[in-house]
Scaffold this active site. Structure first.
Site, PDB file in Angstrom:
ATOM      1  N   MET A   3       0.845  -1.202   0.000  1.00 46.35           N
ATOM      2  CA  MET A   3       0.000   0.000   0.000  1.00 46.35           C
ATOM      3  C   MET A   3       0.879   1.250   0.000  1.00 46.35           C
ATOM      4  O   MET A   3       0.431   2.340   0.357  1.00 46.35           O
ATOM      5  CB  MET A   3      -0.929  -0.010   1.217  1.00 46.35           C
ATOM      6  CG  MET A   3      -1.886  -1.199   1.195  1.00 46.35           C
ATOM      7  SD  MET A   3      -3.346  -0.975   2.212  1.00 46.35           S
ATOM      8  CE  MET A   3      -2.636  -0.789   3.831  1.00 46.35           C
ATOM      9  N   GLY A   4       2.149   1.082  -0.388  1.00 43.23           N
ATOM     10  CA  GLY A   4       3.059   2.227  -0.471  1.00 43.23           C
ATOM     11  C   GLY A   4       3.629   2.606   0.881  1.00 43.23           C
ATOM     12  O   GLY A   4       3.501   1.865   1.858  1.00 43.23           O
ATOM     13  N   LEU A  55       6.838   2.815   1.602  1.00 44.72           N
ATOM     14  CA  LEU A  55       7.674   1.619   1.726  1.00 44.72           C
ATOM     15  C   LEU A  55       8.793   1.791   2.749  1.00 44.72           C
ATOM     16  O   LEU A  55       9.334   2.877   2.934  1.00 44.72           O
ATOM     17  CB  LEU A  55       8.261   1.271   0.351  1.00 44.72           C
ATOM     18  CG  LEU A  55       7.233   1.087  -0.767  1.00 44.72           C
ATOM     19  CD1 LEU A  55       7.930   0.737  -2.084  1.00 44.72           C
ATOM     20  CD2 LEU A  55       6.201   0.018  -0.413  1.00 44.72           C
ATOM     21  N   HIS A  79       9.294  -3.904   3.447  1.00 46.89           N
ATOM     22  CA  HIS A  79       8.894  -4.126   2.051  1.00 46.89           C
ATOM     23  C   HIS A  79      10.111  -4.518   1.191  1.00 46.89           C
ATOM     24  O   HIS A  79      10.019  -5.382   0.322  1.00 46.89           O
ATOM     25  CB  HIS A  79       8.268  -2.859   1.462  1.00 46.89           C
ATOM     26  CG  HIS A  79       6.992  -2.427   2.138  1.00 46.89           C
ATOM     27  ND1 HIS A  79       6.890  -1.302   2.917  1.00 46.89           N
ATOM     28  CD2 HIS A  79       5.762  -2.995   2.138  1.00 46.89           C
ATOM     29  CE1 HIS A  79       5.653  -1.174   3.348  1.00 46.89           C
ATOM     30  NE2 HIS A  79       4.950  -2.193   2.914  1.00 46.89           N
ATOM     31  N   GLY A  89       4.314 -10.333   3.860  1.00 43.65           N
ATOM     32  CA  GLY A  89       5.079 -10.300   5.103  1.00 43.65           C
ATOM     33  C   GLY A  89       4.387 -11.040   6.245  1.00 43.65           C
ATOM     34  O   GLY A  89       3.158 -11.036   6.347  1.00 43.65           O
ATOM     35  N   GLU A  90       5.189 -11.636   7.109  1.00 44.78           N
ATOM     36  CA  GLU A  90       4.645 -12.327   8.286  1.00 44.78           C
ATOM     37  C   GLU A  90       4.177 -11.341   9.351  1.00 44.78           C
ATOM     38  O   GLU A  90       3.533 -11.726  10.317  1.00 44.78           O
ATOM     39  CB  GLU A  90       5.711 -13.247   8.888  1.00 44.78           C
ATOM     40  CG  GLU A  90       5.971 -14.467   8.053  1.00 44.78           C
ATOM     41  CD  GLU A  90       6.887 -15.466   8.732  1.00 44.78           C
ATOM     42  OE1 GLU A  90       7.592 -15.079   9.691  1.00 44.78           O
ATOM     43  OE2 GLU A  90       6.903 -16.617   8.286  1.00 44.78           O
ATOM     44  N   ASP A 143       1.862  -9.268   9.072  1.00 42.48           N
ATOM     45  CA  ASP A 143       0.400  -9.439   9.023  1.00 42.48           C
ATOM     46  C   ASP A 143       0.128 -10.935   8.905  1.00 42.48           C
ATOM     47  O   ASP A 143      -0.252 -11.429   7.834  1.00 42.48           O
ATOM     48  CB  ASP A 143      -0.173  -8.675   7.823  1.00 42.48           C
ATOM     49  CG  ASP A 143       0.015  -7.182   7.984  1.00 42.48           C
ATOM     50  OD1 ASP A 143      -0.629  -6.592   8.852  1.00 42.48           O
ATOM     51  OD2 ASP A 143       0.843  -6.614   7.249  1.00 42.48           O
ATOM     52  N   VAL A 185      10.578  -7.570   9.698  1.00 38.81           N
ATOM     53  CA  VAL A 185      11.812  -6.794   9.921  1.00 38.81           C
ATOM     54  C   VAL A 185      11.548  -5.846  11.092  1.00 38.81           C
ATOM     55  O   VAL A 185      10.494  -5.209  11.156  1.00 38.81           O
ATOM     56  CB  VAL A 185      12.193  -5.998   8.648  1.00 38.81           C
ATOM     57  CG1 VAL A 185      13.438  -5.153   8.883  1.00 38.81           C
ATOM     58  CG2 VAL A 185      12.421  -6.961   7.481  1.00 38.81           C
ATOM     59  N   SER A 224       6.506  -0.794  10.452  1.00 32.48           N
ATOM     60  CA  SER A 224       5.164  -0.591   9.918  1.00 32.48           C
ATOM     61  C   SER A 224       5.090   0.841   9.406  1.00 32.48           C
ATOM     62  O   SER A 224       5.693   1.745  10.001  1.00 32.48           O
ATOM     63  CB  SER A 224       4.129  -0.797  11.041  1.00 32.48           C
ATOM     64  OG  SER A 224       2.920  -0.158  10.704  1.00 32.48           O
TER      65      SER A 224
HETATM   66  O1  PAF Z   1      -0.380  -5.875   3.699  1.00 30.53           O
HETATM   67  C1  PAF Z   1      -0.719  -4.934   2.935  1.00 30.53           C
HETATM   68  O2  PAF Z   1       0.022  -3.982   2.703  1.00 30.53           O
HETATM   69  C2  PAF Z   1      -2.111  -4.968   2.299  1.00 30.53           C
HETATM   70  O3  PAF Z   1      -3.048  -5.540   3.148  1.00 30.53           O
HETATM   71  C3  PAF Z   1      -2.108  -5.641   0.927  1.00 30.53           C
HETATM   72  C4  PAF Z   1      -1.736  -7.112   1.015  1.00 30.53           C
HETATM   73  C5  PAF Z   1      -1.148  -4.927  -0.007  1.00 30.53           C
HETATM   74  C6  PAF Z   1      -3.511  -5.569   0.309  1.00 30.53           C
HETATM   75  O4  PAF Z   1      -3.933  -4.252   0.161  1.00 30.53           O
END
Ligand code: PAF
Length: 290
Positions: free
Chosen positions: A31-32, A34, A38, A150-151, A153, A179, A188
């Site tokens: 979702m940007g 970064l 990421h 990523g783990e 989430d 990380v 985050s």
């Molecule tokens: O984890 C995220 O950043 C978002 O939930 C995802 C997987 C890109 C979906 O919008």
């Protein structure tokens, strides 16, 4: 060169071209805003395929009406620059109307299995429907052989794995470990909302998870493993530092079934807290000796 793709036609043209050249594609959905977490996923994607595409899309469908969709941090130009430096082949960054040309509330949704209703799903109704719907759309659009998540989430990751299996998506899901900053806080995009004092308090989250894993290991030998008591104790520890606790949950790592004290191998401990208004989640793996 990193190709910026803004619509579905140019994405499909790019995909066809790479496919014709015999390239295996790895997708990293984001979702940007970064950060190193990421970029760790990007490195895994590079190892798993010939060519990496990162999507940057702030998905409105996964935000509740009382959540931070409107104020979610954005650093688009910087994100693109960083992805170029990492030789990412393409970035798919559509506007919302491209992916949701019709009202998103009434379009076809992917609801997920029962796991989508617990933990994060219980506190954020509809959240996982939003996540699974957009991930299904991205997987369909990109037709990647590999997708990396990523783990951090962890529940999201497990739900995506279930969706891919249940709906027969021809994609291999790769998981990237969380990380952390040097102080232990999981990276985050939302951490930037924390001031110094709040950040200090937030550190109780990874610390409590670590303590809980030590505690479970110690008690394993004496078979005194009452998960309710352990979760309650961890909750109290978090509250003492001024955090409001949503949940602390000791679960089986594969399907996130409740841990009943009988040793499951392996386990995952998940927690969600509020530092004032800001919700933070974290989780930790626990492998017990058989
Ligand atoms: O984890 C995220 O950043 C978002 O939930 C995802 C997987 C890109 C979906 O919008």
């Amino acid at each position: 060169m990193t190709t910026l793709l803004r619509d579905i036609t140019s994405l499909r043209t790019w995909r066809e071209y790479e496919g014709q050249r015999g390239k295996r594609i790895a997708l990293v959905p984001t979702m940007g805003c970064l950060h190193a977490g990421h970029f760790h996923l990007v490195e895994l994607a590079k190892k798993a395929a010939d060519c990496v595409i990162v999507s940057i899309f702030l998905n409105p469908l996964q935000f509740g009406s009382d959540e931070d969709y409107q104020s979610y941090p954005c650093s688009f130009d910087q994100d693109i620059e960083q992805l170029k430096q990492r030789q990412v082949a393409a970035v798919f960054a559509p506007e919302s109307e491209i992916l949701y040309p019709n009202p998103m509330e009434t379009c076809t949704h992917v609801r997920g299995n029962d796991l989508a209703q617990s933990l994060e799903g219980e506190s954020r109704p509809g959240h996982f429907t939003g996540v699974l719907t957009i991930v299904a759309k991205l997987l369909n659009l990109v037709q990647a052989q590999v997708a990396v998540f990523g783990e951090k989430d962890y529940q999201q990751l497990q739900l995506i794995r279930c969706m891919v299996k249940d709906l027969n998506f021809p994609v291999n899901i790769v998981a990237g470990s969380t990380v952390r900053d040097s102080d232990g806080l999981a990276l985050s995009s939302r951490n930037r909302y924390l001031d110094t004092a709040q950040r200090q308090r937030a550190l109780a989250l990874p610390k409590t998870l670590r303590n809980l894993t030590d505690d479970i290991r110690e008690r394993q030998a004496s078979q005194e493993l009452n998960p309710d008591v352990l979760e309650w104790q961890a909750k109290k520890q978090l509250e003492k530092t001024g955090l409001q606790v949503d949940y602390v949950a000791i679960r089986a790592a594969d399907n996130l079934a409740a841990f009943n004290g009988v040793i499951h191998l392996p386990l995952r401990i998940l927690a969600a807290v509020y530092v004032d208004q800001l919700r933070l989640i974290d989780n930790i793996a626990l492998k017990l000796d058989a």
